[in-house]
Design a protein around this motif. Structure first.
Motif, PDB file in Angstrom:
ATOM      1  N   PHE A 151       0.827  -1.207   0.000  1.00 26.02           N
ATOM      2  CA  PHE A 151       0.000   0.000   0.000  1.00 26.02           C
ATOM      3  C   PHE A 151       0.869   1.268   0.000  1.00 26.02           C
ATOM      4  N   ARG A 152       2.144   1.108   0.358  1.00 24.26           N
ATOM      5  CA  ARG A 152       3.078   2.237   0.296  1.00 24.26           C
ATOM      6  C   ARG A 152       3.583   2.461  -1.120  1.00 24.26           C
ATOM      7  N   VAL A 153       3.870   1.360  -1.827  1.00 23.83           N
ATOM      8  CA  VAL A 153       4.576   1.484  -3.099  1.00 23.83           C
ATOM      9  C   VAL A 153       3.648   1.561  -4.315  1.00 23.83           C
ATOM     10  N   ALA A 154       2.457   1.003  -4.216  1.00 20.15           N
ATOM     11  CA  ALA A 154       1.525   1.054  -5.351  1.00 20.15           C
ATOM     12  C   ALA A 154       1.049   2.489  -5.573  1.00 20.15           C
ATOM     13  N   LYS A 155       0.890   2.864  -6.827  1.00 21.07           N
ATOM     14  CA  LYS A 155       0.425   4.216  -7.146  1.00 21.07           C
ATOM     15  C   LYS A 155      -0.928   4.515  -6.503  1.00 21.07           C
TER      16      LYS A 155
END
Length: 329
Positions: free
Chosen positions: A108-112
């Motif tokens: 959830f941090r890295v996904a756009k």
């Protein structure tokens, strides 16, 4: 005739509830697994009294993200997973919990669209969901290890957490915090084997199994990553530190394969396990995480070899447990 009357005084049993006790819950929305944890806590003595409920769901958010051409979490996995998380939450609420906290981690941090997806799940569940930083994730892993194993002496302690999308190491020494925030984890390492060693496209292929022919090369991938990325502090402490592994990769996947039911494993035992299991096909692996189970062994062993770690203790603890324990302090 003399009648004798006996006056019996009946005092109803009164249950005195401990005013310091309450039930609290936490959800950990991870990259590959969503976990629930419910416990009775003592708010006066600042401790977890009793674990009431624990459960985990294999929800492959990170695997779906890795296959996405837009670097977004696909709607399909969100639509499939949210009802399952709702059912899990219903079980949690049946324990009359006073407080529910939820955190979302690496994917959830890295996904756009990670923040938006977490917000949508939060609205659907009607509970707050916080997307935490990798530093916060490392700290919660540390607290979860302390809570699960009852650790009070934290000198020379390193807590090692590997999940579906990130790796953390956490240590406190003389009031100073040391953290390693790594990007190599279960899914990303498995995909490196596919792409770098087997010349396959991870967007089209999910499993590298069997990879016995690439076993040594896979180990070298993990070792190289450790050599290049682990901070000097952890390299210097590694050989003599007390290592406690948390998270799905170390405490569940690796521990279960090396010694089921155990709470530690050695480098040599892990090496022998990998030699045997790297020959297995997916159909021969009894696990919901079969596509990454064997590569998890290579990832952890490669790091242990690079850092000269002879033994890792394990604590089957969730970030939710750490969150509840930390909030008591």
């Amino acid at each position: 005739m003399i009648k004798t009357f006996v006056l019996v005084s009946v005092f109803p049993a009164i249950a005195f509830a401990n005013p310091c006790h309450e039930n609290r819950a936490a959800l950990d929305l991870g990259s590959g697994t969503t976990k629930a944890y419910v416990a009775t806590v003592d708010t006066c003595e600042k401790k977890i009294v009793k674990v009431l409920f624990e459960d985990r769901l294999p929800l492959a958010f990170n695997e779906a993200l890795e296959k996405s051409s837009t670097k977004e979490i696909p709607d399909s996995i969100v639509n499939e997973s949210t009802p399952r998380i709702e059912l899990l939450l219903q079980k949690v609420k049946s324990y009359n919990v006073k407080r529910i906290n939820a955190v979302a981690t690496s994917v959830f941090r890295v996904a756009k669209n990670g923040q938006a997806v977490a917000k949508g799940i939060s609205q659907k569940l009607e509970i707050p969901v916080e997307v935490i930083s990798q530093e916060q994730e490392a700290e919660l892993g540390y607290w979860s290890a302390l809570a699960q194993r009852g650790i009070t002496d934290t000198r020379n302690l390193i807590v090692w957490d590997i999940g579906g999308g990130s790796m953390q190491m956490y240590s406190r020494e003389k009031g100073k915090v040391h953290i390693f925030e790594g990007d190599l984890a279960s899914v990303t390492f498995k995909n490196q084997i596919l792409q770098v060693l087997q010349f396959k496209d991870p967007k089209k292929e999910s499993s590298p199994n069997p990879f016995a022919r690439q076993r040594e090369a896979a180990l070298q991938l993990a070792k190289n990553h450790a050599y290049l990325n682990v901070p000097a502090y952890f390299k210097a402490k590694a050989a003599t530190a007390r290592w406690v592994g948390v998270g799905g990769v170390i405490s569940m996947s690796v521990q279960r394969q090396v010694q089921p039911g155990g709470c530690e494993f050695t480098q040599s035992a892990l090496e022998e396990t990998l030699k045997v299991r790297s020959q297995l096909k997916d159909a021969e692996i009894e696990s919901e995480y079969r596509i990454s189970d064997i590569s998890n062994l290579a990832l952890v062993l490669g790091y242990m070899k690079a850092l000269k770690i002879e033994k890792v203790e394990t604590a089957q603890a969730s970030l939710g447990q750490g969150l509840i324990f930390k909030n008591l302090k």
